[in-house]
Motif scaffolding. Structure first.
Motif, PDB file in Angstrom:
ATOM      1  N   GLY A   1       4.503   0.572   2.179  1.00  0.00           N
ATOM      2  CA  GLY A   1       4.367   0.218   0.764  1.00  0.00           C
ATOM      3  C   GLY A   1       3.066   0.681   0.152  1.00  0.00           C
ATOM      4  O   GLY A   1       2.383  -0.088  -0.531  1.00  0.00           O
ATOM      5  N   ASN A   2       2.710   1.949   0.366  1.00  0.00           N
ATOM      6  CA  ASN A   2       1.421   2.455  -0.121  1.00  0.00           C
ATOM      7  C   ASN A   2       1.560   3.469  -1.252  1.00  0.00           C
ATOM      8  O   ASN A   2       0.636   4.246  -1.506  1.00  0.00           O
ATOM      9  CB  ASN A   2       0.622   3.072   1.034  1.00  0.00           C
ATOM     10  N   HIS A   3       2.708   3.478  -1.942  1.00  0.00           N
ATOM     11  CA  HIS A   3       2.901   4.379  -3.079  1.00  0.00           C
ATOM     12  C   HIS A   3       3.432   3.591  -4.273  1.00  0.00           C
ATOM     13  O   HIS A   3       4.127   2.583  -4.119  1.00  0.00           O
ATOM     14  CB  HIS A   3       3.887   5.501  -2.735  1.00  0.00           C
ATOM     15  N   SER A   4       3.136   4.102  -5.458  1.00  0.00           N
ATOM     16  CA  SER A   4       3.586   3.448  -6.681  1.00  0.00           C
ATOM     17  C   SER A   4       5.081   3.671  -6.889  1.00  0.00           C
ATOM     18  O   SER A   4       5.672   4.622  -6.349  1.00  0.00           O
ATOM     19  CB  SER A   4       2.821   4.001  -7.879  1.00  0.00           C
ATOM     20  N   VAL A   5       5.671   2.821  -7.699  1.00  0.00           N
ATOM     21  CA  VAL A   5       7.089   2.958  -8.031  1.00  0.00           C
ATOM     22  C   VAL A   5       7.344   4.296  -8.717  1.00  0.00           C
ATOM     23  O   VAL A   5       8.344   4.975  -8.445  1.00  0.00           O
ATOM     24  CB  VAL A   5       7.537   1.797  -8.939  1.00  0.00           C
TER      25      VAL A   5
ATOM     26  N   GLY B   1       7.986  -3.544   4.063  1.00  0.00           N
ATOM     27  CA  GLY B   1       6.662  -4.137   4.120  1.00  0.00           C
ATOM     28  C   GLY B   1       5.747  -3.505   3.103  1.00  0.00           C
ATOM     29  O   GLY B   1       6.030  -2.434   2.562  1.00  0.00           O
ATOM     30  N   GLY B   2       4.621  -4.189   2.843  1.00  0.00           N
ATOM     31  CA  GLY B   2       3.649  -3.661   1.903  1.00  0.00           C
ATOM     32  C   GLY B   2       2.936  -4.762   1.159  1.00  0.00           C
ATOM     33  O   GLY B   2       3.271  -5.950   1.296  1.00  0.00           O
ATOM     34  N   PRO B   3       1.935  -4.407   0.365  1.00  0.00           N
ATOM     35  CA  PRO B   3       1.178  -5.405  -0.393  1.00  0.00           C
ATOM     36  C   PRO B   3       2.074  -6.135  -1.397  1.00  0.00           C
ATOM     37  O   PRO B   3       2.984  -5.548  -1.980  1.00  0.00           O
ATOM     38  CB  PRO B   3       0.116  -4.562  -1.113  1.00  0.00           C
ATOM     39  N   MET B   4       1.795  -7.406  -1.624  1.00  0.00           N
ATOM     40  CA  MET B   4       2.600  -8.198  -2.539  1.00  0.00           C
ATOM     41  C   MET B   4       2.650  -7.622  -3.957  1.00  0.00           C
ATOM     42  O   MET B   4       3.730  -7.631  -4.583  1.00  0.00           O
ATOM     43  CB  MET B   4       2.081  -9.641  -2.576  1.00  0.00           C
TER      44      MET B   4
END
Length: 346
Positions: free
Chosen positions: A234-238, A255-258
């Motif tokens: 989850g390290n890229h923007s939508v 997974g990734g930042p909330m």
């Protein structure tokens, strides 16, 4: 099955080793402690634990981050002993258990019930467990429950992956990714794996067609599009992610930042309507049928759990720290005891 009154007496006389913590923090708050062997309730079995494995959820619960992990347990941890993946032997059963008997070898995911697999014994709902076939080690079985089921639910249920499609797995070097790669290849899909450079050779050995070092290449910016993206990091923007999907493609976040999870949920309906690209967040659901699928693949030799290292129970802190630092290739398994013919049933 022993009479439960007798069992209550025996359990009070027996102690076990467990890794416990009483406050949120890093691995420094973990300690080995001798505590009472737990007593199975009506629909529970007591498992003599032979192996467990570490998941990112253990790290999140240990720290109490993101804050969602503190819901209902703001000041102190809900589970004093971590560990969701378990493999071992049934030592005793509750009075209403029908699926298992003492001596059965089982494995499963305890995240839907008790947790506590980082110990010599743990009680678990019979619904969380699956019989372990002969010929598969407890170490192999312990690697399966959470990571492999997440991979399956992500690619099959949410991603709708099928033969001939191109899937990218972001953060492919861990448990979810290594199982996901092998599942995708079973289907006849093309696989691109993204992770750090030291994991790329391992990823190729499990069947990956293409590997990308995320520190050298941004997969969202190279112009290649994918039918399915399974994202463990989850390290890229939508915005960046939607450009990496084909029309009709599916992005599945595990997974990734909330904040990124929330942005995904917020923008998903608009992207789905305007661009015909599906963005979703996978909510993990322990599943007996999915465990059966994976154990059959391992039994038949179609899938091989990738085991980074076998840690001893007293090395749990190192296992979790290695996972948190991204050092683990595949699964970090905790080998708690070796099966012996003389293991006693309580």
């Amino acid at each position: 099955m022993k009479d439960m009154d007798d069992y209550d007496y025996i359990s009070k006389q027996h102690r076990m080793n467990a890794i416990v913590y009483d406050t949120y923090g890093t691995t420094e708050v973990l300690r080995m402690e001798q505590i009472a062997v737990p007593v199975p309730q009506d629909y529970e079995v007591l498992i003599e634990v032979y192996a467990s494995s570490v998941n990112s959820w253990d790290w999140d619960l240990l720290r109490g981050k993101p804050f969602i992990n503190r819901i209902g347990a703001v000041r102190k941890p809900r589970y004093r002993t971590l560990g969701a993946d378990v493999a071992g032997r049934v030592a005793s059963t509750g009075s209403l258990v029908t699926r298992f008997k003492p001596g059965d070898e089982v494995f499963g995911d305890l995240s839907g019930c008790s947790w506590g697999a980082f110990a010599d014994y743990v009680c678990a709902s019979e619904r969380a467990l699956t019989l372990k076939p002969d010929g598969i080690s407890h170490v192999q079985a312990a690697a399966i429950p959470q990571a492999a089921v997440l991979a399956l639910q992500g690619l099959r249920n949410h991603g709708k992956l099928h033969r001939g499609q191109h899937v990218l797995i972001n953060g492919a070097g861990g448990g979810v990714g290594t199982f996901g790669i092998q599942y995708a290849k079973l289907l006849g899909a093309e696989v691109t794996a993204v992770d750090r450079a030291d994991k790329l050779h391992m990823l190729q050995t499990v069947g990956t067609d293409h590997v990308l070092d995320y520190r050298e290449v941004d997969f969202t910016a190279i112009g290649t599009t994918y039918d399915v993206i399974l994202d463990v990091i989850g390290n890229h923007s939508v915005t960046a992610l939607k450009h990496a999907l084909v029309k009709g493609g599916r992005y599945v976040m595990i997974g990734g930042p909330m904040p990124r999870i929330l942005m995904n949920l917020l923008y998903s309906p608009f992207i789905s309507t305007l661009e015909q690209k599906k963005l979703s967040v996978l909510v993990h659901k322990p599943n007996h049928e999915d465990q059966l699928f994976w154990i059959e693949q391992v039994k038949e030799g179609r899938v091989v759990p990738v085991i980074h290292h076998e840690y001893a129970l007293h090395d749990i802190a190192k296992a979790i720290q290695d996972l948190a630092e991204g050092k683990v290739k595949g699964k970090a398994v905790v080998s708690i005891r070796k099966p012996t013919a003389g293991s006693a049933y309580i």
